[in-house]
Design a protein around this motif. Structure first.
Motif, PDB file in Angstrom:
ATOM      1  N   GLY A 112      -6.957 -12.788   6.334  1.00 20.94           N
ATOM      2  CA  GLY A 112      -7.958 -11.729   6.433  1.00 20.94           C
ATOM      3  C   GLY A 112      -7.359 -10.354   6.233  1.00 20.94           C
ATOM      4  N   LEU A 113      -6.164 -10.120   6.767  1.00 18.45           N
ATOM      5  CA  LEU A 113      -5.498  -8.824   6.583  1.00 18.45           C
ATOM      6  C   LEU A 113      -5.191  -8.575   5.107  1.00 18.45           C
ATOM      7  N   VAL A 114      -4.716  -9.610   4.430  1.00 21.24           N
ATOM      8  CA  VAL A 114      -4.441  -9.476   2.994  1.00 21.24           C
ATOM      9  C   VAL A 114      -5.734  -9.200   2.230  1.00 21.24           C
ATOM     10  N   ALA A 115      -6.789  -9.950   2.555  1.00 19.41           N
ATOM     11  CA  ALA A 115      -8.073  -9.752   1.878  1.00 19.41           C
ATOM     12  C   ALA A 115      -8.567  -8.323   2.057  1.00 19.41           C
ATOM     13  N   ALA A 116      -8.405  -7.775   3.259  1.00 21.70           N
ATOM     14  CA  ALA A 116      -8.863  -6.402   3.519  1.00 21.70           C
ATOM     15  C   ALA A 116      -8.140  -5.397   2.622  1.00 21.70           C
ATOM     16  N   ARG A 117      -6.836  -5.612   2.419  1.00 22.20           N
ATOM     17  CA  ARG A 117      -6.088  -4.695   1.543  1.00 22.20           C
ATOM     18  C   ARG A 117      -6.627  -4.745   0.112  1.00 22.20           C
ATOM     19  N   HIS A 118      -6.848  -5.951  -0.389  1.00 26.18           N
ATOM     20  CA  HIS A 118      -7.397  -6.066  -1.741  1.00 26.18           C
ATOM     21  C   HIS A 118      -8.790  -5.442  -1.823  1.00 26.18           C
ATOM     22  N   LEU A 119      -9.613  -5.663  -0.808  1.00 25.65           N
ATOM     23  CA  LEU A 119     -10.969  -5.112  -0.820  1.00 25.65           C
ATOM     24  C   LEU A 119     -10.947  -3.591  -0.843  1.00 25.65           C
ATOM     25  N   PHE A 120      -9.988  -2.999  -0.148  1.00 25.68           N
ATOM     26  CA  PHE A 120      -9.847  -1.536  -0.201  1.00 25.68           C
ATOM     27  C   PHE A 120      -9.635  -1.076  -1.637  1.00 25.68           C
ATOM     28  N   PHE A 121      -8.771  -1.749  -2.351  1.00 26.77           N
ATOM     29  CA  PHE A 121      -8.473  -1.328  -3.722  1.00 26.77           C
ATOM     30  C   PHE A 121      -9.603  -1.656  -4.695  1.00 26.77           C
ATOM     31  N   TYR A 122     -10.510  -2.555  -4.312  1.00 26.75           N
ATOM     32  CA  TYR A 122     -11.691  -2.815  -5.139  1.00 26.75           C
ATOM     33  C   TYR A 122     -12.746  -1.720  -4.972  1.00 26.75           C
ATOM     34  N   GLY A 123     -12.588  -0.885  -3.937  1.00 25.99           N
ATOM     35  CA  GLY A 123     -13.564   0.172  -3.688  1.00 25.99           C
ATOM     36  C   GLY A 123     -14.397  -0.008  -2.440  1.00 25.99           C
ATOM     37  N   TYR A 124     -14.099  -1.045  -1.637  1.00 22.33           N
ATOM     38  CA  TYR A 124     -14.827  -1.258  -0.384  1.00 22.33           C
ATOM     39  C   TYR A 124     -14.249  -0.378   0.726  1.00 22.33           C
ATOM     40  N   GLN A 125     -14.949  -0.374   1.843  1.00 25.70           N
ATOM     41  CA  GLN A 125     -14.507   0.354   3.033  1.00 25.70           C
ATOM     42  C   GLN A 125     -14.289  -0.655   4.159  1.00 25.70           C
ATOM     43  N   PRO A 126     -13.140  -1.330   4.159  1.00 27.07           N
ATOM     44  CA  PRO A 126     -12.911  -2.345   5.189  1.00 27.07           C
ATOM     45  C   PRO A 126     -12.554  -1.734   6.534  1.00 27.07           C
ATOM     46  N   SER A 127     -12.892  -2.443   7.584  1.00 29.71           N
ATOM     47  CA  SER A 127     -12.396  -2.159   8.922  1.00 29.71           C
ATOM     48  C   SER A 127     -11.950  -3.490   9.526  1.00 29.71           C
ATOM     49  N   ILE A 128     -11.027  -3.435  10.479  1.00 25.31           N
ATOM     50  CA  ILE A 128     -10.377  -4.647  10.976  1.00 25.31           C
ATOM     51  C   ILE A 128     -10.576  -4.783  12.485  1.00 25.31           C
ATOM     52  N   PHE A 129     -11.031  -5.935  12.911  1.00 27.52           N
ATOM     53  CA  PHE A 129     -11.031  -6.300  14.328  1.00 27.52           C
ATOM     54  C   PHE A 129      -9.912  -7.320  14.503  1.00 27.52           C
ATOM     55  N   TYR A 130      -8.873  -6.928  15.228  1.00 29.71           N
ATOM     56  CA  TYR A 130      -7.655  -7.750  15.338  1.00 29.71           C
ATOM     57  C   TYR A 130      -7.136  -7.644  16.772  1.00 29.71           C
ATOM     58  N   PRO A 131      -7.829  -8.282  17.731  1.00 27.57           N
ATOM     59  CA  PRO A 131      -7.530  -8.034  19.146  1.00 27.57           C
ATOM     60  C   PRO A 131      -6.262  -8.698  19.660  1.00 27.57           C
ATOM     61  N   LYS A 132      -5.804  -9.769  19.015  1.00 31.63           N
ATOM     62  CA  LYS A 132      -4.598 -10.470  19.479  1.00 31.63           C
ATOM     63  C   LYS A 132      -3.561 -10.438  18.362  1.00 31.63           C
ATOM     64  N   GLN A 189       0.744  -2.046   6.063  1.00 34.44           N
ATOM     65  CA  GLN A 189       0.168  -1.777   4.743  1.00 34.44           C
ATOM     66  C   GLN A 189      -1.253  -1.239   4.863  1.00 34.44           C
ATOM     67  N   LEU A 190      -2.015  -1.756   5.815  1.00 33.36           N
ATOM     68  CA  LEU A 190      -3.381  -1.277   6.027  1.00 33.36           C
ATOM     69  C   LEU A 190      -3.381   0.096   6.690  1.00 33.36           C
ATOM     70  N   ASN A 191      -2.449   0.312   7.619  1.00 28.43           N
ATOM     71  CA  ASN A 191      -2.335   1.641   8.238  1.00 28.43           C
ATOM     72  C   ASN A 191      -2.041   2.711   7.194  1.00 28.43           C
ATOM     73  N   ASP A 192      -1.205   2.371   6.228  1.00 27.56           N
ATOM     74  CA  ASP A 192      -0.851   3.333   5.183  1.00 27.56           C
ATOM     75  C   ASP A 192      -2.053   3.697   4.312  1.00 27.56           C
ATOM     76  N   LEU A 193      -3.066   2.821   4.295  1.00 27.11           N
ATOM     77  CA  LEU A 193      -4.288   3.079   3.528  1.00 27.11           C
ATOM     78  C   LEU A 193      -5.376   3.723   4.390  1.00 27.11           C
ATOM     79  N   ASP A 194      -5.030   3.989   5.661  1.00 25.69           N
ATOM     80  CA  ASP A 194      -5.994   4.542   6.628  1.00 25.69           C
ATOM     81  C   ASP A 194      -7.192   3.616   6.846  1.00 25.69           C
TER      82      ASP A 194
END
Length: 236
Positions: free
Chosen positions: A66-86, A99-104
């Motif tokens: 899911g974390l990898v998918a979110a990075r790719h989705l950011f570069f496709y033009g989406y606005q991802p947000s992550i719920f990652y409690p553990k 990598q996701l932090n660097d993309l804000d």
């Protein structure tokens, strides 16, 4: 073309063989899995239908996908947000977070509020190895996924489902039916209980390994990392 399914023991053995006989690293497999998921989301949730993608990640490999998918989705033009409690303390997962932090890309703590603001959800909480009870803090998340009208794409397995038997017979997760499922490497038996759009992402399995585990790699078109499977072809 009908696709055979892989049970839990075969799926686990195949993963190990990909990382031994086939010399893939876990980083490579996670990158390929996340790329496949991102392409499926792009297919079912085109940008014009809404860019806000909430990615719910568990502590294991499914969450890493899911974390990898979110990075790719950011570069496709989406606005991802992550719920990652553990969060995992493993270096691989920490690098994916960096990598996701660097993309804000924001990490959120309030799942219900984030869900209310989302156009689409990626369920990357539990994968094919899940068994037993859903433990905190995820019961409320599964309940929210059951009740939401926001379309959900599940990674390899709808979270809370049994790999062989599908959704629980009663209680938490029994009414959870995501709109989309992305089976990684090969479908699992739970697809016999799934009624939504189904994609397979496994465009990296060597033919010799597919023969050994007695399943057929579907025909991928062009540069696609996914192929959509019709309900007739997945009922095995």
């Amino acid at each position: 073309m009908a696709l055979k399914t892989l049970g839990p023991k075969a799926a686990a053995a195949l993963d190990q063989e990909l990382m031994s006989t086939c010399a893939f690293s876990i980083d490579q497999l996670m990158e390929l899995a996340g790329l496949s998921v991102s392409q499926a989301v792009y297919r079912v949730q085109p940008l014009e239908k809404g860019r806000r993608i909430l990615v719910a990640c568990g502590p294991g490999n499914n969450g890493g996908d899911g974390l990898v998918a979110a990075r790719h989705l950011f570069f496709y033009g989406y606005q991802p947000s992550i719920f990652y409690p553990k969060r995992s303390k493993n270096e691989l997962y920490q690098r994916l977070v960096k990598q996701l932090n660097d993309l804000d890309v924001p990490f959120v703590d309030d799942f219900p509020s984030a869900l209310a603001a989302a156009d689409h959800v990626v369920d990357a909480i539990f994968g094919f190895s899940f068994s037993g009870e859903v433990r905190e803090p995820f019961p409320a998340v599964i309940r929210a996924l059951e009740e939401t009208k926001v379309p959900v794409t599940s990674v390899d397995a709808p979270s809370s489902w049994n790999i062989e038997e599908g959704p629980p017979k009663s209680g938490l997760g029994s009414s959870f039916m995501p709109a989309t499922l992305v089976s990684l490497t090969a479908p699992k038996p739970l697809v016999n209980h799934f009624t939504g759009r189904h994609f397979v992402g496994g465009r990296f399995v060597p033919p010799s390994i597919a023969r050994k585990y007695d399943f057929e790699v579907p025909k991928y078109e062009g540069i696609d990392q996914i192929v959509e499977i019709s309900p007739v072809d997945q009922k095995l």
